[in-house]
Structures are given as structure tokens and as C-alpha cells.
Design a protein around this motif. Sequence first.
Motif, PDB file in Angstrom:
ATOM      1  N   VAL A  93       5.294   2.953  -8.683  1.00  0.00           N
ATOM      2  CA  VAL A  93       4.647   4.261  -8.689  1.00  0.00           C
ATOM      3  C   VAL A  93       4.243   4.622 -10.111  1.00  0.00           C
ATOM      4  O   VAL A  93       5.041   4.500 -11.042  1.00  0.00           O
ATOM      5  CB  VAL A  93       5.595   5.340  -8.122  1.00  0.00           C
ATOM      6  N   ALA A 141       0.851  -1.193   0.000  1.00  0.00           N
ATOM      7  CA  ALA A 141       0.000   0.000   0.000  1.00  0.00           C
ATOM      8  C   ALA A 141       0.883   1.237   0.000  1.00  0.00           C
ATOM      9  O   ALA A 141       1.959   1.251   0.598  1.00  0.00           O
ATOM     10  CB  ALA A 141      -0.914   0.010   1.229  1.00  0.00           C
ATOM     11  N   ASN A 142       0.417   2.274  -0.660  1.00  0.00           N
ATOM     12  CA  ASN A 142       1.165   3.529  -0.705  1.00  0.00           C
ATOM     13  C   ASN A 142       0.171   4.677  -0.682  1.00  0.00           C
ATOM     14  O   ASN A 142      -0.376   5.064  -1.705  1.00  0.00           O
ATOM     15  CB  ASN A 142       2.029   3.593  -1.962  1.00  0.00           C
ATOM     16  N   THR A 143      -0.110   5.176   0.511  1.00  0.00           N
ATOM     17  CA  THR A 143      -1.037   6.285   0.689  1.00  0.00           C
ATOM     18  C   THR A 143      -0.356   7.341   1.550  1.00  0.00           C
ATOM     19  O   THR A 143       0.677   7.074   2.169  1.00  0.00           O
ATOM     20  CB  THR A 143      -2.330   5.831   1.386  1.00  0.00           C
ATOM     21  N   PRO A 144      -0.915   8.552   1.639  1.00  0.00           N
ATOM     22  CA  PRO A 144      -0.289   9.573   2.492  1.00  0.00           C
ATOM     23  C   PRO A 144      -0.170   9.157   3.951  1.00  0.00           C
ATOM     24  O   PRO A 144       0.774   9.544   4.633  1.00  0.00           O
ATOM     25  CB  PRO A 144      -1.231  10.774   2.331  1.00  0.00           C
ATOM     26  N   ALA A 145      -1.115   8.350   4.445  1.00  0.00           N
ATOM     27  CA  ALA A 145      -1.122   8.016   5.868  1.00  0.00           C
ATOM     28  C   ALA A 145      -0.614   6.615   6.178  1.00  0.00           C
ATOM     29  O   ALA A 145      -0.365   6.297   7.333  1.00  0.00           O
ATOM     30  CB  ALA A 145      -2.539   8.168   6.427  1.00  0.00           C
ATOM     31  N   PHE A 146      -0.465   5.773   5.156  1.00  0.00           N
ATOM     32  CA  PHE A 146      -0.074   4.383   5.427  1.00  0.00           C
ATOM     33  C   PHE A 146       0.703   3.827   4.246  1.00  0.00           C
ATOM     34  O   PHE A 146       0.244   3.888   3.106  1.00  0.00           O
ATOM     35  CB  PHE A 146      -1.317   3.521   5.685  1.00  0.00           C
ATOM     36  N   ARG A 147       1.881   3.290   4.531  1.00  0.00           N
ATOM     37  CA  ARG A 147       2.700   2.674   3.493  1.00  0.00           C
ATOM     38  C   ARG A 147       3.116   1.282   3.945  1.00  0.00           C
ATOM     39  O   ARG A 147       3.461   1.083   5.100  1.00  0.00           O
ATOM     40  CB  ARG A 147       3.941   3.522   3.195  1.00  0.00           C
ATOM     41  N   LYS A 148       3.095   0.354   2.997  1.00  0.00           N
ATOM     42  CA  LYS A 148       3.462  -1.018   3.324  1.00  0.00           C
ATOM     43  C   LYS A 148       4.012  -1.686   2.078  1.00  0.00           C
ATOM     44  O   LYS A 148       3.400  -1.618   1.001  1.00  0.00           O
ATOM     45  CB  LYS A 148       2.230  -1.777   3.831  1.00  0.00           C
TER      46      LYS A 148
END
Length: 245
Positions: free
Chosen positions: A144, A132-139
Motif C-alpha cells: 500500500v 489488485a486492490n480496489t474498492p470493488a475488487f481485491r486479489k
Amino acid sequence: LPGADHPLFTVPEGMMGVGMGIHGEPGIHDAPISSADELAELLVDALLKEVPQAVSALSGQRLSVVLNGLGGVKYEELFVVYRRVAQQLTAQGLTIVEPEVGELVTSFDMAGLSLTLFWLDEELERFWRAPANTPAFRKGSMTVAEPREECEFNVEQDSIPEATPASREAAQCVAAALVAARDVVVANVDELGRIDAVAGDGDHGIGMERGVEAAAETAASMLERQAGAGTLLQRAADAWADRAG
């Protein structure tokens, strides 16, 4: 609450609130401040008493753990708590899959933490493990997307549909009702907040005040533009939803 002259509730010295809400809702009860291990045991024991019906037996079940710091707890302390959480779950025969420990959902000036047990099946585990790659959570790692060189935006014109005389007359009645509602809400903002604070975060009065004022302002604007009742109601509702929070 910002702007209030007293706290929503207080926790006595040497005690901790158990079961508090993320927006500052009062806890279920107060308990003496415990050690990290004791706190982990309290949280795990409480959650294992409410295992979903689909989980027939603990042994062999796969789950993930989210140990969330609410903003005022150091990461080192969170990991100390997680150590005991993991020990307890493993002792029950549970398999922990990719746990998350950190500040994921925080609240202003809140020294505390929350524990979530996420029971997995094959499909949910696949999603849980996915990058996951979001402003609040990356994993994990994601490819990209290349940015577009040009973006086109279609902006809708703010046009008012033509209305019948009867509809414009009804719109005046609706606008008057919104003004009356605004006056009542504004006069009772503090009481609405007090009621909300019994089991909530105490902001209902402020939210209602902002919403109804926005709706009444928009209704007045719609009358000036000869809008019908349907258009006025829709625009006033959008303004309320946008401003109230």
C-alpha cells in the motif's frame, strides 16, 4: 424501474429467464427452473458453442471462470453451481486458472447468476494473476502506498471567453433549439422509456429528460453571461453528459 407503475417484463411462475441483461433487459427465452447441475450444464454448453476463433482446440487451453451472483443468490449455492461448471470444463481438457466465484456485478433485487469464460494467453494470464486492490475488487497482496501529507489542487476559474456579437447571436439560436428539444423530450418521456424497455432497461426516457433539462438550464445561464455559441454548446453538452447518467 424505480418510479414506474409496472414491471419491464415478467417471468412466469416456475420458470427462469435465460440470457437476461444486468440492467434488467429481458432474456432470450424462458425455461423451467432447473437444478444447480442442469443450470451449470446449460451455461457451459452455451458458451462452448461460441469459443473464440483464436482457440483452435479445447484440450490444453487455459482459461479462467467468473461465476457471478447477481445479488439474490447465496454463496453456498454459487459454489454448488461452480462445482458442476468445473467438472464440465475439466472434462473438455481445459485448465482453469484462479476462478472467481462471488458477487462481482450485482443488480437490484436480482435472483440469478452469470457465467463468464475468460480465455487466456501468456500475457493475459500474467495480468489475471496479478494482485489488485480496489474498492470493488481485491486479489492477492499489494504494497500500500504511503499517503501524502499534503495535496495541492488547482481549480480552474469558471471564466467565459469573450465572444463576438455574431457568436452571441448564434448562441441565442442554439439555446432556443435546446428549449424546443427539451419540450419534445419531456412530452415523450414515457414513450422513450417504453421503446427502450423492448430490448433495454427502460430508463432512456428518464435519462434523456434529465440531460436535456440540464442542457437547457445551462444554455440559459450562458446567455446571461454573454457566452458565444461555442462556449454555450460545450457547457450545455457537459451538463447533459453529467446529468443524464
